[in-house]
Structure formats: structure tokens, C-alpha cells
Write a protein that holds these residues in place. Structure first.
Motif, PDB file in Angstrom:
ATOM      1  N   LEU A 179     -27.227 -21.703  85.261  1.00 59.99           N
ATOM      2  CA  LEU A 179     -26.982 -23.058  85.312  1.00 59.99           C
ATOM      3  C   LEU A 179     -25.457 -23.414  85.516  1.00 59.99           C
ATOM      4  CD1 LEU A 179     -28.703 -25.388  84.640  1.00 59.99           C
ATOM      5  CD2 LEU A 179     -28.190 -25.379  82.226  1.00 59.99           C
ATOM      6  N   ILE A 180     -24.753 -22.290  85.179  1.00 58.52           N
ATOM      7  CA  ILE A 180     -23.218 -22.555  85.169  1.00 58.52           C
ATOM      8  C   ILE A 180     -22.696 -22.998  86.707  1.00 58.52           C
ATOM      9  CG2 ILE A 180     -21.009 -21.292  85.164  1.00 58.52           C
ATOM     10  CD1 ILE A 180     -22.278 -19.499  83.135  1.00 58.52           C
ATOM     11  N   ASP A 181     -22.083 -24.084  86.788  1.00 58.38           N
ATOM     12  CA  ASP A 181     -21.553 -24.583  87.969  1.00 58.38           C
ATOM     13  C   ASP A 181     -19.992 -24.969  88.210  1.00 58.38           C
ATOM     14  OD1 ASP A 181     -20.705 -26.695  86.696  1.00 58.38           O
ATOM     15  OD2 ASP A 181     -22.298 -28.173  87.282  1.00 58.38           O
ATOM     16  N   ALA A 182     -19.427 -25.288  88.994  1.00 52.62           N
ATOM     17  CA  ALA A 182     -18.043 -25.330  89.368  1.00 52.62           C
ATOM     18  C   ALA A 182     -17.364 -26.712  88.730  1.00 52.62           C
ATOM     19  CB  ALA A 182     -17.917 -25.262  91.041  1.00 52.62           C
ATOM     20  N   GLY A 183     -17.887 -27.089  88.020  1.00 53.92           N
ATOM     21  CA  GLY A 183     -17.612 -28.424  87.384  1.00 53.92           C
ATOM     22  C   GLY A 183     -16.690 -27.876  86.337  1.00 53.92           C
ATOM     23  N   LYS A 184     -16.101 -28.933  85.256  1.00 52.87           N
ATOM     24  CA  LYS A 184     -15.457 -28.423  84.094  1.00 52.87           C
ATOM     25  C   LYS A 184     -15.939 -28.030  83.064  1.00 52.87           C
ATOM     26  CE  LYS A 184     -13.248 -31.807  82.417  1.00 52.87           C
ATOM     27  NZ  LYS A 184     -12.888 -33.383  81.885  1.00 52.87           N
ATOM     28  N   GLY A 185     -15.378 -26.880  82.330  1.00 56.62           N
ATOM     29  CA  GLY A 185     -16.018 -26.283  81.369  1.00 56.62           C
ATOM     30  C   GLY A 185     -15.998 -27.162  80.078  1.00 56.62           C
ATOM     31  N   PRO A 186     -16.579 -26.910  79.018  1.00 60.06           N
ATOM     32  CA  PRO A 186     -16.857 -27.682  77.857  1.00 60.06           C
ATOM     33  C   PRO A 186     -15.437 -27.855  77.016  1.00 60.06           C
ATOM     34  CG  PRO A 186     -17.653 -25.516  77.533  1.00 60.06           C
ATOM     35  CD  PRO A 186     -17.380 -25.522  78.761  1.00 60.06           C
ATOM     36  N   GLN A 187     -15.441 -29.161  76.714  1.00 59.23           N
ATOM     37  CA  GLN A 187     -14.147 -29.129  75.591  1.00 59.23           C
ATOM     38  C   GLN A 187     -14.584 -28.867  74.434  1.00 59.23           C
ATOM     39  OE1 GLN A 187     -12.646 -33.037  75.674  1.00 59.23           O
ATOM     40  NE2 GLN A 187     -12.585 -33.292  77.881  1.00 59.23           N
ATOM     41  N   GLY A 188     -13.537 -28.521  73.758  1.00 57.11           N
ATOM     42  CA  GLY A 188     -13.877 -28.012  72.061  1.00 57.11           C
ATOM     43  C   GLY A 188     -14.135 -26.600  72.189  1.00 57.11           C
ATOM     44  N   ASP A 189     -13.802 -25.911  73.297  1.00 57.71           N
ATOM     45  CA  ASP A 189     -14.332 -24.319  73.350  1.00 57.71           C
ATOM     46  C   ASP A 189     -13.009 -23.691  72.708  1.00 57.71           C
ATOM     47  OD1 ASP A 189     -14.867 -21.958  74.249  1.00 57.71           O
ATOM     48  OD2 ASP A 189     -14.861 -22.158  76.146  1.00 57.71           O
ATOM     49  N   ILE A 190     -13.161 -23.136  71.499  1.00 60.27           N
ATOM     50  CA  ILE A 190     -12.135 -22.490  70.893  1.00 60.27           C
ATOM     51  C   ILE A 190     -12.023 -20.933  71.369  1.00 60.27           C
ATOM     52  CG2 ILE A 190     -11.642 -24.307  69.020  1.00 60.27           C
ATOM     53  CD1 ILE A 190     -13.044 -21.997  67.197  1.00 60.27           C
ATOM     54  N   LEU A 191     -13.152 -20.405  72.085  1.00 62.22           N
ATOM     55  CA  LEU A 191     -13.203 -19.104  72.484  1.00 62.22           C
ATOM     56  C   LEU A 191     -12.645 -18.949  73.672  1.00 62.22           C
ATOM     57  CD1 LEU A 191     -16.752 -17.816  71.382  1.00 62.22           C
ATOM     58  CD2 LEU A 191     -14.848 -17.292  70.278  1.00 62.22           C
ATOM     59  N   PHE A 192     -13.201 -19.715  74.762  1.00 67.27           N
ATOM     60  CA  PHE A 192     -12.473 -19.377  76.028  1.00 67.27           C
ATOM     61  C   PHE A 192     -11.773 -20.565  76.661  1.00 67.27           C
ATOM     62  CE2 PHE A 192     -16.784 -17.124  75.354  1.00 67.27           C
ATOM     63  CZ  PHE A 192     -16.093 -15.709  75.342  1.00 67.27           C
TER      64      PHE A 192
END
Length: 478
Positions: A179-192
Motif C-alpha cells: 500500500l505504501i505510496d510516494a505521498g507524504k508519510g504520516p504526521q505524529g510519527d515519533i519513530l521514523f
């Protein structure tokens, strides 16, 4: 599953509030900026990730695998606790389900793009869900899974077998990676920090670990899964996946907090003695001991506290390294390059791959020692004295390298034990065990209220899996 009714309300409120329109605009009147009324995907993701700390900073599992001994209060190393509550874990899974729902629902997903692409938010939430469920089923075995995320319709979900859970979450993991696409990654992501390349590495490393965990229960399937994941897993110490704490008290290293109130966790004599090996208690054979721990205050030597006993004279023994217990933002590891290399070495030894087991074994020890800051010359000396002879060596060195990664180490010990390849791991059975345990626990018991809240399904799980006891072996580890 006493949280089910609350979960119904949570999802309904989340979906309704996320799309709600006011017919009268009162501006900012009566709005508390510190208490958002809408379900915000970024906040839910952060909350779910913060819950990982309870696993990576565990005391119990690190005592099970005997990296540590208790100080004055020895009940934990004698397995006093039988029943373990799953409510907190399911609450986290529910947060992740809300993220997926918001980004899947036609009425909410357009607005949700403000927090990252819909697909990437769903992928991240699903990958994290799989990480939790793997940990959970390796603790309890049978658990509600297929019916656990349907609070509108199912208030008493069935308990799925560990095999069914593994099959299901592996399918979810593969779907999430696709499912991963070239769009923005998730906000609030304290791991990556929203880096989807790192999320894919995380997913492949989870998959790699799951493939190897199947080596006893279903080696054919385990081999195929392992081979699929190997090239995409962690490839360097720089890629180590860790939980990074902050200096502020609200999210600082739990080990520091524990030692501020009571010095109750000491290095175990079981662990310290084998690391001293052919060396001395001031110059141990394994140079990692000096990185893992401190010299005892009273003797200025490395000395472990007797495992399974009360050790109130704490200054007579070595504590964990000050770099962890006195450092509020010291990170703790989730997955490491050394773990991956040891997995690859074992896979090679099993004939799952054409790689060289001996070479990977040396690389794995090197990666572990480098991770802990051991000098290159000391690494060379250790490798020369500890040449690879077979899987038992991998089992032992992997146990050492997983220091403080308690739940992972406990799962690997149970798997090695099931395969009969743990003879170099010198774990002992403590005296005067509690909770009717007869040895190192094989699982955790369900919460004390599980049978009353979901009696028929609880009884069906116990009938299929075995007694709700610490000694009952799980499907993966039989």
C-alpha cells in the motif's frame, strides 16, 4: 474484552466528529486548544507508538531470560504474576483501527490527507498493529483477532489460534507494504519521522523475525517468509530501530525512573558469569560486559546478583550501565542489525539460504559489539577465541546480543528450547517458584476477569491451547 463498548463509542465519535459541520459559527468560544474534540490521526499514531515503551522497557521479560536479578524484592523473578491484562494493548490496537477507518472512509479520508497520504497512514497503522499482535500472541497464544476489531457487531469475540493470528497478520503486513505510496508519510510519527522507506524496512524486519519464529512450528512456511523479507530488512547498525526517549519526565527512559525510586534491578549472576568466561571479574572475556554494566560499588569488580533470590545488599553487585539508568533520553532497541545477522546466520545453517553461516555469525557479533561501542581490537580478539561451530553458538551469541530486549529474547529462547538448540544458554530454574510455575514461563495467563467477561470463548481457547497457566507451551514453541 471489557473495552468493547467503549470502543464502539470511540469509533462512532471519531467518524462523526471528524466530518461534523456546525450550523452556527461561534468562533473559538468554549474550545480548549489542549483538548481536541476530533479524532486526529497524528495524535492517535503518536499515542500508539508511545505504548511501545511498555514492551521495549519491560522488567519481567528481562528477568525471564536472566539478564537481570531482583534486588530486595524477588517475587518477579519467581514468577509471582500469572494473570496479565490485555486491555491496554487492545486500546492501542483500537487507536490504530481508528486511523485506518478515518483514512478509508469516503466521508473522512479527504480531510485526513492533511496528516499524510491516506495509503501511507493506513500502511503505518497496520504495520504497527502487526508488531503489537506478534508480541501479544507470543505472550498469550490464543487471542481475539478476527473479531476483535468489530465493536459494532461483536461484543464477545472468539479467540483465534496462534497459527491463525500469525497467518492473518502476515497477510496484513504484506498488504500494508504494498500500500505504501510516494505521498507524504504520516504526521505524529515519533519513530521514523514519516519516512516510509524506514517503515518498509521495519515491516520487512518484522516479517523476517516472524519467518524465523516459525522454524519449529512450520519451517516450510517460515523459510518462504524469511526469504521474502531478508533483502528488505535492516542492513546496517545505522538502521537499528529504536525507541528514542526524551529528557522530559513525560516521556523519559523508564529505567531512569525506576532507579530514581528504588535500586531493585541488578545484573544477574547467570549473565555476568558467562560473560566473564575465561577472563576475570575485572577483565571479562566478553568486552560487552563493561558496556552492559557497572563495577560493583563495594568490590570494584563485575559481580552478578544470585538469580531468583532477595539481594538487599545492592552495592555488592553490578548494576546496569549508567548510560541507561542515569540517562533520561537513552534509547532502547526494537530491532537491531545484529539480530538480523544472527537470523541470517541461522537461516544459512538450516539451509534456508545459500549464505555462509560462519561469516554471518562473525558479522553479527561484530555488529553487536560495535553497537555497544566495543573497540575493534577487542572484537578481533573475541572472535578469534569464539569461532563458529554450529547453531548452538548462534543461539548463545544472539541471547547475549539481545540484552535488555526482553520480549524478543524470551521468544527466541522458547523457540531455541523447542528445537533443542539452546544448550549454551545457561538459564536456570529459580528456587521456590510462585503461581504454580515449574520453570521459566512459556506464556502469560489471561487477565483474571477474562473467563467471566467472555466465558464461552475463553473456555474454547483453553480447551484447544491448554491450561491458562505459565507453563503451557504455545504452538510456536512446542
Amino acid at each position: 474484552m471489557k473495552q468493547i463498548n467503549k470502543f464502539k463509542i470511540l469509533i462512532l465519535a471519531a467518524l462523526v466528529s471528524f466530518t461534523a459541520c456546525e450550523t452556527v459559527d461561534f468562533g473559538d468560544t468554549n474550545l480548549d486548544p489542549n483538548r481536541p474534540s476530533n479524532a486526529v490521526p497524528s495524535l492517535l499514531l503518536t499515542s500508539a507508538q508511545r505504548g511501545m515503551s511498555g514492551y521495549v522497557a519491560t522488567t519481567t521479560a528481562n528477568l525471564y531470560v536472566q539478564y537481570l536479578s531482583n534486588g530486595q524484592y524477588d517475587e518477579e523473578s519467581r514468577y509471582q504474576t500469572l494473570n496479565w491484562d490485555t486491555d491496554g494493548a487492545y486500546a492501542i490496537l483500537q487507536d490504530l483501527s481508528v486511523i485506518v477507518a478515518i483514512n478509508s472512509n469516503d466521508a473522512t479520508k479527504v480531510a485526513a490527507v492533511a496528516y499524510g497520504s491516506n495509503k501511507n497512514q493506513i500502511a503505518a497503522a497496520t504495520i504497527l498493529k502487526v508488531w503489537y499482535l506478534q508480541m501479544m500472541t507470543e505472550r498469550w497464544g490464543y487471542l481475539p483477532y478476527s473479531e476483535a476489531n468489530d465493536p459494532f457487531n461483536v461484543t464477545k469475540p472468539k479467540y483465534d489460534s496462534q497459527e491463525a493470528i500469525y497467518t492473518g497478520i502476515l497477510a496484513e503486513l504484506n498488504a500494508a507494504m504494498n500500500l505504501i505510496d510516494a505521498g507524504k508519510g504520516p504526521q505524529g510519527d515519533i519513530l521514523f519521522g514519516g519516512d516510509m522507506t524506514k517503515w518498509k524496512t521495519f515491516a520487512n524486519t518484522i516479517k523476517l523475525s516472524m519467518g524465523l519464529r516459525l522454524s519449529k512450528a512450520d519451517p516450510t512456511k517460515g523459510k518462504a517468509i524469511f526469504q521474502e523479507a531478508m533483502s528488505g530488512s535492516i542492513g546496517d547498525n545505522a538502521d537499528n530501530i529504536q525507541y528514542t526517549y526524551l529528557s522530559e519526565d513525560s516521556n523519559d527512559n523508564p529505567w531512569q525512573d525506576r532507579f530514581e525510586s528504588r535500586k531493585d534491578y541488578l545484573m544477574s549472576d547467570v549473565f555476568v558469569d558467562v560473560l566473564i568466561g575465561t577472563g576475570t571479574n575485572t577483565s571479562p572475556e566478553d568486552p560487552r560486559l563493561a558496556k552492559f554494566s557497572e563495577l560493583a560499588t563495594t568490590s570494584a569488580t563485575y559481580i552478578g546478583a544470585p538469580y531468583g533470590f532477595s539481594n538487599s545488599a545492592t552495592d555488592d553487585y553490578s548494576f546496569m550501565t549508567n548510560n541507561i539508568i542515569n540517562t533520561s533520553d537513552a534509547p532502547l532497541m526494537i530491532f537491531t542489525y545484529a539480530e538480523v545477522l544472527f537470523a541470517r546466520a541461522e537461516a544459512a545453517a538450516k539451509g534456508w539460504t545459500t549464505e555462509n553461516a560462519s561469516s554471518l555469525y562473525n558479522q553479527a557479533i561484530t555488529a553487536s559489539m560495535t553497537q555497544w561501542g566495543v573497540d575493534a581490537l577487542d572484537i578481533t580478539t573475541y572472535l578469534a577465541a569464539n569461532a563458529y561451530t554450529g547453531i548452538n553458538d548462534i543461539a548463545y551469541e544472539k541471547w547475549v546480543s539481545l540484552y535488555l530486549q526482553g520480549y524478543t529474547s524470551w521468544a527466541e529462547w522458547r523457540r531455541f528450547k523447542a528445537e533443542g538448540t539452546d544448550t549454551r544458554i545457561p538459564l536456570i530454574i529459580a528456587a521456590d517458584l510462585l503461581s504454580n510455575a515449574t520453570g521459566i514461563p512459556q506464556r502469560h495467563g489471561y487477565s483474571a476477569t477474562a473467563s467471566a467477561l467472555n466465558e464461552a470463548n475463553y473456555n474454547a481457547a483453553i480447551s484447544a491451547q491448554g491450561a491458562d497457566a505459565l507453563d503451557t507451551k504455545l504452538w510456536l514453541f512446542k
